[in-house]
Design an enzyme around this catalytic site. Structure first.
Site, mmCIF file in Angstrom:
data_model
loop_
_atom_site.group_PDB
_atom_site.id
_atom_site.type_symbol
_atom_site.label_atom_id
_atom_site.label_comp_id
_atom_site.label_asym_id
_atom_site.label_seq_id
_atom_site.Cartn_x
_atom_site.Cartn_y
_atom_site.Cartn_z
ATOM 1 N N GLY A 193 38.072 41.194 31.145
ATOM 2 C CA GLY A 193 37.133 39.793 31.085
ATOM 3 C C GLY A 193 37.159 39.651 32.280
ATOM 4 O O GLY A 193 37.612 40.295 33.318
ATOM 5 N N ARG A 212 36.991 46.077 27.728
ATOM 6 C CA ARG A 212 38.950 46.039 27.152
ATOM 7 C C ARG A 212 38.863 47.160 26.494
ATOM 8 O O ARG A 212 39.953 47.103 24.694
ATOM 9 C CB ARG A 212 38.672 44.576 25.355
ATOM 10 C CG ARG A 212 38.190 43.764 26.818
ATOM 11 C CD ARG A 212 38.933 41.848 25.686
ATOM 12 N NE ARG A 212 38.199 41.459 26.680
ATOM 13 C CZ ARG A 212 39.328 40.329 27.311
ATOM 14 N NH1 ARG A 212 40.112 41.247 28.086
ATOM 15 N NH2 ARG A 212 38.927 39.558 27.893
ATOM 16 N N ASP A 216 47.720 43.577 30.810
ATOM 17 C CA ASP A 216 47.653 45.055 29.588
ATOM 18 C C ASP A 216 47.084 46.202 30.152
ATOM 19 O O ASP A 216 47.160 47.096 29.945
ATOM 20 C CB ASP A 216 46.463 44.132 28.958
ATOM 21 C CG ASP A 216 47.383 43.191 27.584
ATOM 22 O OD1 ASP A 216 48.615 43.285 27.696
ATOM 23 O OD2 ASP A 216 46.941 42.026 27.265
ATOM 24 N N LYS A 251 44.129 41.564 38.900
ATOM 25 C CA LYS A 251 42.631 40.522 38.077
ATOM 26 C C LYS A 251 43.124 39.549 36.791
ATOM 27 O O LYS A 251 43.642 39.472 36.171
ATOM 28 C CB LYS A 251 41.819 41.170 38.273
ATOM 29 C CG LYS A 251 40.328 40.733 37.028
ATOM 30 C CD LYS A 251 39.749 41.556 36.057
ATOM 31 C CE LYS A 251 40.300 41.524 34.874
ATOM 32 N NZ LYS A 251 40.364 40.672 33.281
ATOM 33 N N THR A 252 42.689 38.414 36.899
ATOM 34 C CA THR A 252 42.499 37.672 35.703
ATOM 35 C C THR A 252 42.705 36.053 36.193
ATOM 36 O O THR A 252 43.211 35.413 36.669
ATOM 37 C CB THR A 252 43.803 38.030 34.258
ATOM 38 O OG1 THR A 252 43.051 37.083 33.110
ATOM 39 C CG2 THR A 252 44.925 37.163 35.052
ATOM 40 N N ASP A 296 42.525 34.013 33.981
ATOM 41 C CA ASP A 296 44.208 33.053 33.428
ATOM 42 C C ASP A 296 44.689 32.540 34.145
ATOM 43 O O ASP A 296 46.603 31.938 34.034
ATOM 44 C CB ASP A 296 44.774 34.114 32.504
ATOM 45 C CG ASP A 296 43.499 34.242 31.067
ATOM 46 O OD1 ASP A 296 42.769 33.340 30.947
ATOM 47 O OD2 ASP A 296 44.018 35.182 30.675
HETATM 48 P P1 FBP Z 1 41.303 38.845 30.336
HETATM 49 O O1 FBP Z 1 43.267 38.746 29.942
HETATM 50 O O2 FBP Z 1 40.831 39.847 30.197
HETATM 51 O O3 FBP Z 1 41.127 38.701 32.639
HETATM 52 O O4 FBP Z 1 40.696 37.579 30.174
HETATM 53 C C1 FBP Z 1 39.993 36.780 30.190
HETATM 54 C C2 FBP Z 1 39.632 35.868 29.161
HETATM 55 O O5 FBP Z 1 38.853 35.044 29.949
HETATM 56 C C3 FBP Z 1 40.578 34.876 28.491
HETATM 57 O O6 FBP Z 1 40.935 33.348 29.173
HETATM 58 C C4 FBP Z 1 39.793 34.760 27.726
HETATM 59 O O7 FBP Z 1 40.599 33.981 26.397
HETATM 60 C C5 FBP Z 1 39.313 36.218 27.354
HETATM 61 O O8 FBP Z 1 39.015 37.031 28.605
HETATM 62 C C6 FBP Z 1 38.508 36.149 26.457
HETATM 63 O O9 FBP Z 1 37.586 37.743 25.993
HETATM 64 P P2 FBP Z 1 36.416 37.496 26.146
HETATM 65 O O10 FBP Z 1 36.445 38.349 27.189
HETATM 66 O O11 FBP Z 1 36.022 39.317 25.234
HETATM 67 O O12 FBP Z 1 35.831 37.158 25.408
#
Ligand code: FBP
Length: 547
Positions: free
Chosen positions: A77, A141, A172, A198-199, A201
């Protein structure tokens, strides 16, 4: 590409580097490390990258004039600051040797496997300095875990004469970076692999990683929006706003936004699990606050909901575990059925207790729980409309109470989901500086021959020149967990700690926020102005570091 006035002015911003990274650098190694758990299993799976020491960069007399080509991948993400990690990499590589080249693999790890890449030139780099988004090279991803993918990647790595890869990702993706580092080390291919945390979250943190990049800007952006909604709410005084916030399993984003905006209610998934609450108990808690505020004539309020909540309601968590195993084992025969048949299939395969939970869930939610997992085996919680589910259930509860003669006032709910609104925001000064320092550190790890490390920057509540930069072996953060029905080595995810300072600060004030109206309106991220306005860290980081 047309740019806004802000973007132009922001392009001129020179991110600040820690003192230790400003000039020539050498490394100082600490003691050997071990994984957070399952030492023997992790050691056996990573014989070449296990037990390496922590490293810190210290000033040196002479720069290492290394000539090297490097590849970079953005994974998962979007998070504000990704382009600044790349500019940190780019500038440091060119500083070591102007002949050095940086290649960006496009649309995530898949770009390495499919040989989709571009060279990052000075002109291209200058268009993206201090900008949000991952659009310079794109993200994806694809999970890098098969030998075939590693070998396919090696072909393009050899063709471009790349000697090191930097993978910018969450827990991951960094787990996969470590698996790749181990594979290339075991094969003696001479390819280094370095990760960057990075994230948005905020769940990739531990004793070494103080925060993942993007959390700062994303939570400030969401808090600005929540503050605006609170102010609207307090002006019209007629709606209850149910706001779901991204963050996957962890509630760090919801908690940080609550600390910044003081809503009437903020649910914390980790607490719900610890208190073993049922969905009905959560709904009753919210309905009680709605009714209590109505007694004071306040038929309005703001509720924050972490997106992973549903997984933490213990009965639903158990159901998800069984569904994960079921889908991993029978995914193929299940995939081609129509919706109705899929529901029947699941009901007939679930254990009795989980079947009962499944059947009592609203159909839409049950369906969302049985949809495809993401490539890392996670339930796609961002697709589950928890905010709607909860407000519908609260409305029903209030109706029942009203029929019993209790005063519940008026309840009219509005729904919001904040996630994509903040992931590509222009990085705050904190994220701009932090990311640039991470990119610079990654190059120094490469220059010092390291592989299987994640770049780190610490002491981040001090001014940026006092930050400490270095690297941590990725195996140090690993343990064994069940994924897609199998035990796998993974980086341990950081959830909200109920005995941690941020949660305690929230818990000590929430009763007052529930009954009174104590909203705070943080306003937008500021890039220029007094330091207390534009260089502030998140409340989470400050509280964790006792500030
Ligand atoms: P990462 O763990 O890859 O940083 O994801 C962050 C995130 O924004 C989460 O908060 C959310 O659940 C997910 O990505 C949404 O996924 P997508 O970008 O595939 O819609």
């Amino acid at each position: 590409m047309e740019t806004s006035a802000l973007q132009k002015a922001r392009a001129a911003y020179q991110p600040k580097l820690p003192k230790a990274l400003q000039g020539a650098v050498k490394i100082q190694e600490g003691e050997p490390t071990q994984s957070v758990d399952n030492h023997e299993e992790i050691k056996n799976l990573f014989p070449n990258t296990y037990g390496m020491p922590l490293v810190e960069f210290v000033p040196a007399d002479k720069e290492n004039a290394l000539r090297i080509n490097v590849g970079v991948i953005l994974s998962g993400g979007q998070a504000p600051g990704g382009h600044n990690v790349i500019s940190g990499l780019f500038d440091q590589l060119k500083k070591l040797n102007p002949e050095n080249r940086l290649y960006g693999f496009q649309m995530g790890p898949g770009g390495l496997v499919d040989h989709k890449y571009l060279e990052i030139t000075p002109e291209l780099m200058d268009k993206y300095r201090n900008t949000g988004g991952f659009d310079m090279i794109g993200s994806g991803r694809t999970k890098l875990e098969e030998v075939e993918q590693f070998e396919k990647g090696l072909e393009i790595i050899r063709e471009l004469d790349i000697k090191a890869l930097v993978i910018i990702g969450g827990d991951d993706s960094n787990t996969n970076a470590c698996v790749l580092a181990e594979y290339y080390a075991a094969k003696n291919y001479g390819i280094q692999v370095i990760g960057c945390p990075k994230t948005i979250d905020g769940d990739l943190k531990n004793a070494q990683i103080e925060t993942s990049f993007g959390f700062d800007t994303a939570t400030k952006t969401y808090s600005e929006i929540i503050g605006n909604i609170e102010r609207d709410c307090n002006s019209a005084r007629k709606y209850w706003h149910f706001i779901k916030l991204m963050g996957r399993s962890a509630s760090h984003i919801a908690l940080e936004c609550a600390l910044q905006t003081q809503p009437n209610i903020c649910l914390i998934s980790e607490e719900i699990e610890a208190r073993d609450l049922t969905l009905n108990e959560i709904v009753e808690d919210i309905a009680r606050i709605v009714a209590r505020r109505a007694e004071d004539g306040r038929n309005y309020g703001v509720v924050l909901i972490p997106e992973g909540l549903i997984e933490f309601v213990p009965a639903i968590g158990r159901l998800i575990q069984e569904l994960n195993d079921l889908l991993a084992a029978h995914g193929d025969e299940y995939k081609d059925l129509d919706h109705q048949a899929q529901r029947k299939y699941i009901i007939s395969h679930l254990s009795e207790a989980n079947r009962a939970t499944y059947e009592t869930l609203p159909r839409g939610v049950a369906r969302q729980l049985s949809l495809d997992r993401d490539p890392h085996g996670n339930v796609q919680v961002s697709l589950i409309e928890t905010e709607k589910l909860l407000s519908d259930m609260v409305a029903m509860k209030l109706e029942t109470w009203a029929e019993e003669g209790r005063f519940v006032g008026k309840f009219s709910a509005l729904h919001h989901f904040l996630g994509y609104e903040g992931r590509c925001a222009a990085p705050s000064n904190f994220d701009a500086d932090y990311c640039y320092a991470l990119g610079t550190s990654a190059v120094q790890l490469i220059a010092n021959g390291k592989t299987g490390y994640m770049a780190i920057v610490q002491n981040t509540t001090a001014t940026s020149d006092e930050w400490i930069a270095g690297g941590v072996p990725i195996t140090m953060m690993m343990n064994m967990e069940r994924r897609n029905g199998e035990m796998k080595p993974v980086i341990r995810k950081a959830l909200v700690e109920l005995d941690g300072a941020p949660f305690k600060a929230f818990a000590s004030q929430r009763d007052e926020w529930a009954t009174k109206t104590s909203y705070i309106y943080p306003g937008p991220v500021q890039y220029w102005g007094p330091s207390e306005v534009c260089d502030q860290t998140t409340r989470t980081l400050a509280l964790e570091q006792g500030k």
